[in-house]
Design a protein around this motif. Structure first.
Motif, mmCIF file in Angstrom:
data_model
loop_
_atom_site.group_PDB
_atom_site.id
_atom_site.type_symbol
_atom_site.label_atom_id
_atom_site.label_comp_id
_atom_site.label_asym_id
_atom_site.label_seq_id
_atom_site.Cartn_x
_atom_site.Cartn_y
_atom_site.Cartn_z
ATOM 1 N N ASN A 1 -45.086 26.242 40.805
ATOM 2 C CA ASN A 1 -45.291 24.850 41.229
ATOM 3 C C ASN A 1 -46.778 24.530 41.352
ATOM 4 N N LEU A 2 -47.554 25.491 41.802
ATOM 5 C CA LEU A 2 -48.998 25.299 41.904
ATOM 6 C C LEU A 2 -49.611 25.074 40.526
ATOM 7 N N LEU A 3 -49.199 25.878 39.577
ATOM 8 C CA LEU A 3 -49.730 25.740 38.217
ATOM 9 C C LEU A 3 -49.295 24.414 37.590
ATOM 10 N N ALA A 4 -48.052 24.051 37.827
ATOM 11 C CA ALA A 4 -47.526 22.811 37.242
ATOM 12 C C ALA A 4 -48.202 21.578 37.831
ATOM 13 N N ALA A 5 -48.697 21.700 39.059
ATOM 14 C CA ALA A 5 -49.290 20.545 39.743
ATOM 15 C C ALA A 5 -50.751 20.315 39.381
ATOM 16 N N GLN A 6 -51.365 21.228 38.643
ATOM 17 C CA GLN A 6 -52.780 21.068 38.306
ATOM 18 C C GLN A 6 -52.965 19.900 37.323
ATOM 19 N N PRO A 7 -53.957 19.072 37.562
ATOM 20 C CA PRO A 7 -54.198 17.932 36.657
ATOM 21 C C PRO A 7 -54.431 18.385 35.218
ATOM 22 N N ARG A 8 -55.118 19.495 35.063
ATOM 23 C CA ARG A 8 -55.357 20.034 33.727
ATOM 24 C C ARG A 8 -55.419 21.559 33.831
ATOM 25 N N LEU A 9 -54.387 22.202 33.323
ATOM 26 C CA LEU A 9 -54.323 23.655 33.397
ATOM 27 C C LEU A 9 -55.170 24.261 32.280
ATOM 28 N N PRO A 10 -56.069 25.196 32.601
ATOM 29 C CA PRO A 10 -56.919 25.804 31.567
ATOM 30 C C PRO A 10 -56.091 26.423 30.436
ATOM 31 N N GLU A 11 -56.617 26.371 29.219
ATOM 32 C CA GLU A 11 -55.896 26.842 28.042
ATOM 33 C C GLU A 11 -55.490 28.308 28.172
ATOM 34 N N LYS A 12 -56.353 29.131 28.732
ATOM 35 C CA LYS A 12 -56.041 30.552 28.864
ATOM 36 C C LYS A 12 -54.823 30.770 29.749
ATOM 37 N N GLU B 1 -37.695 28.794 33.827
ATOM 38 C CA GLU B 1 -38.564 27.927 34.622
ATOM 39 C C GLU B 1 -39.939 27.784 33.972
ATOM 40 N N ILE B 2 -40.442 28.860 33.404
ATOM 41 C CA ILE B 2 -41.743 28.799 32.725
ATOM 42 C C ILE B 2 -41.665 27.872 31.513
ATOM 43 N N TYR B 3 -40.589 27.971 30.774
ATOM 44 C CA TYR B 3 -40.411 27.097 29.602
ATOM 45 C C TYR B 3 -40.350 25.632 30.032
ATOM 46 N N ARG B 4 -39.673 25.377 31.154
ATOM 47 C CA ARG B 4 -39.579 24.000 31.658
ATOM 48 C C ARG B 4 -40.970 23.449 31.982
ATOM 49 N N VAL B 5 -41.810 24.262 32.626
ATOM 50 C CA VAL B 5 -43.155 23.834 32.984
ATOM 51 C C VAL B 5 -44.004 23.628 31.738
ATOM 52 N N LEU B 6 -43.890 24.545 30.768
ATOM 53 C CA LEU B 6 -44.657 24.411 29.531
ATOM 54 C C LEU B 6 -44.273 23.141 28.774
ATOM 55 N N THR B 7 -43.010 22.838 28.777
ATOM 56 C CA THR B 7 -42.545 21.624 28.110
ATOM 57 C C THR B 7 -43.176 20.381 28.736
ATOM 58 N N ALA B 8 -43.264 20.393 30.071
ATOM 59 C CA ALA B 8 -43.859 19.253 30.768
ATOM 60 C C ALA B 8 -45.362 19.169 30.524
ATOM 61 N N LEU B 9 -45.994 20.303 30.287
ATOM 62 C CA LEU B 9 -47.435 20.322 30.055
ATOM 63 C C LEU B 9 -47.809 19.811 28.651
ATOM 64 N N LYS B 10 -46.854 19.870 27.726
ATOM 65 C CA LYS B 10 -47.076 19.437 26.342
ATOM 66 C C LYS B 10 -48.327 20.091 25.734
ATOM 67 N N PRO B 11 -48.332 21.401 25.649
ATOM 68 C CA PRO B 11 -49.527 22.103 25.133
ATOM 69 C C PRO B 11 -49.800 21.757 23.683
ATOM 70 N N ARG B 12 -51.093 21.707 23.327
ATOM 71 C CA ARG B 12 -51.486 21.393 21.953
ATOM 72 C C ARG B 12 -51.721 22.644 21.120
ATOM 73 N N SER B 13 -51.828 23.773 21.749
ATOM 74 C CA SER B 13 -52.109 25.011 21.029
ATOM 75 C C SER B 13 -50.958 25.354 20.079
ATOM 76 N N PRO B 14 -51.248 25.511 18.767
ATOM 77 C CA PRO B 14 -50.201 25.893 17.812
ATOM 78 C C PRO B 14 -49.542 27.217 18.192
ATOM 79 N N LEU B 15 -50.322 28.152 18.728
ATOM 80 C CA LEU B 15 -49.765 29.459 19.094
ATOM 81 C C LEU B 15 -48.777 29.314 20.242
#
Length: 374
Positions: free
Chosen positions: A315-326, A345-359
């Motif tokens: 929840n802490l990670l998901a609440a960050q305005p901008r989570l660092p790429e690493k 749960e991790i997949y759910r958070v990643l989905t909400a973050l909408k990462p741009r990294s192709p990897l």
């Protein structure tokens, strides 16, 4: 020659008339005891003494007590010395030479009676706190011994375990002397000695009463800490006393942990802390914007956490305005873990973050395909 003569004459005058007060103060030895006359109810007065250590710092209070312990028909004198810390918390007692305590039948206290008396006096929340002297006198027992075995009504039966058989009135009188209005007087006096040096001393003390008192004075209402006391508070947060550590953690504001260095320090504290303090740290971090190192450390630790810790961390990670790429990449790496509840749960958070990294997107697709086939 004339100059030397004048110097000698001046020195002789100093010896004869005495040194100026400022000079005498500079060479005077540290004060050992200072006395304060305390007046209660505009009638009763006694002397409270403040002892100083070898460096001249206030150390503890004590009082040479003489008091009559009045029973139902007679009074017996008691001579005893009480000692308190600088905040009025009772410490111990002892006696003047050849003085002892006796029971109603004039039998001297036994060693186990003195041990029990110390336990009684050490309990600031004793049942004796809310008992009046009149309550100890049961109807029809006015001339009976000072004993809880006498038929003295419900009050004596209630307090039987917090007094000494045969010395009910003595226990009552001494407890109220140890925890009475003298405590407020000591607090007032100690406040007059408050300096930064005393506050540092209190914060670094093993006496948790001192630590709480000092924290109330170095942390303002907004949670801001004077810079000179930051190291003291950080030491408290890492100490063994989880209660003072948690109190210090909760009192400071989020700015206290705004720098990357402080956040790294807090994470190191987390890894060494007891479980209750770990939870307190994670809850505190809910108000702290993460720097990159803390975000990465939290992401790395996720799979080692138990369910409660995992939920708080994610929840802490998901609440960050901008989570660092690493940190986002570390989350994606966890998708291959065998703990299905965690990975979901991790997949759910990643989905909400909408990462741009192709990897990262690739790893998310692999995870989604694996889940759909299972």
């Amino acid at each position: 020659m004339r100059k030397q003569g004048w110097l000698f004459f001046g020195w002789a005058l100093l010896v004869y008339f005495g040194f100026p007060e400022s000079a005498r103060a500079a060479v005077a030895p540290p004060e050992k005891v200072r006395e304060y006359t305390i007046t209660e109810n505009d009638t009763t007065s006694y002397v409270l003494k403040l002892a100083f250590d070898e460096s001249g710092n206030p150390s503890y209070y004590f009082r040479n007590v003489f008091t009559p312990v009045c029973l139902t028909g007679e009074c017996k004198p008691v001579y005893i010395n009480f000692y308190w810390d600088l905040l009025g918390n009772y410490l111990r007692f002892d006696f003047p030479p050849r003085e002892v305590l006796t029971k109603m039948d004039h039998e001297e206290f036994k060693p186990e009676d003195y041990e029990k008396l110390q336990d009684i006096l050490s309990n600031s929340n004793s049942l004796l706190k809310d008992v009046a002297m009149e309550d100890l006198i049961g109807k029809g027992t006015e001339n009976l011994a000072d004993s809880v075995d006498a038929k003295a009504g419900a009050t004596l039966k209630t307090i039987k375990n917090v007094v000494i058989d045969g010395a009910v009135y003595t226990c009552y009188t001494l407890w109220h002397l140890a925890h009475g209005s003298v405590v407020d007087e000591m607090l007032k006096i100690t406040e007059t000695y408050r300096t930064d040096a005393l506050l540092h001393q209190f914060l670094n003390s093993t006496n948790h009463h001192y630590q709480y008192w000092a924290m109330e004075r170095v942390i303002d209402q907004s949670g801001t800490v004077a810079a000179s006391f930051s190291a003291d508070l950080m030491q408290i947060m890492r100490a063994k006393n989880v209660f003072t550590a948690r109190h210090a953690l909760q009192k400071v504001n989020s700015q206290f942990f705004s720098s990357a260095e402080r956040q790294t320090w807090l994470w190191e504290t987390y890894t060494k802390a007891s479980y209750p303090l770990q939870i307190a740290i994670l809850k505190k971090l809910a108000t702290v914007p993460f720097r990159a190192p803390l975000a990465q450390q939290t992401a790395q630790f996720l799979l080692k956490a138990n369910p409660e810790q995992f939920k708080l961390m994610l929840n802490l990670l998901a609440a960050q305005p901008r989570l660092p790429e690493k940190a986002v990449q570390t989350l994606a790496n966890h998708l291959t873990d065998s703990n299905a509840d965690y990975t979901a749960e991790i997949y759910r958070v990643l989905t909400a973050l909408k990462p741009r990294s192709p990897l990262v997107q690739h790893k998310m697709r692999i995870y989604k395909e694996a889940i759909s086939k299972s």
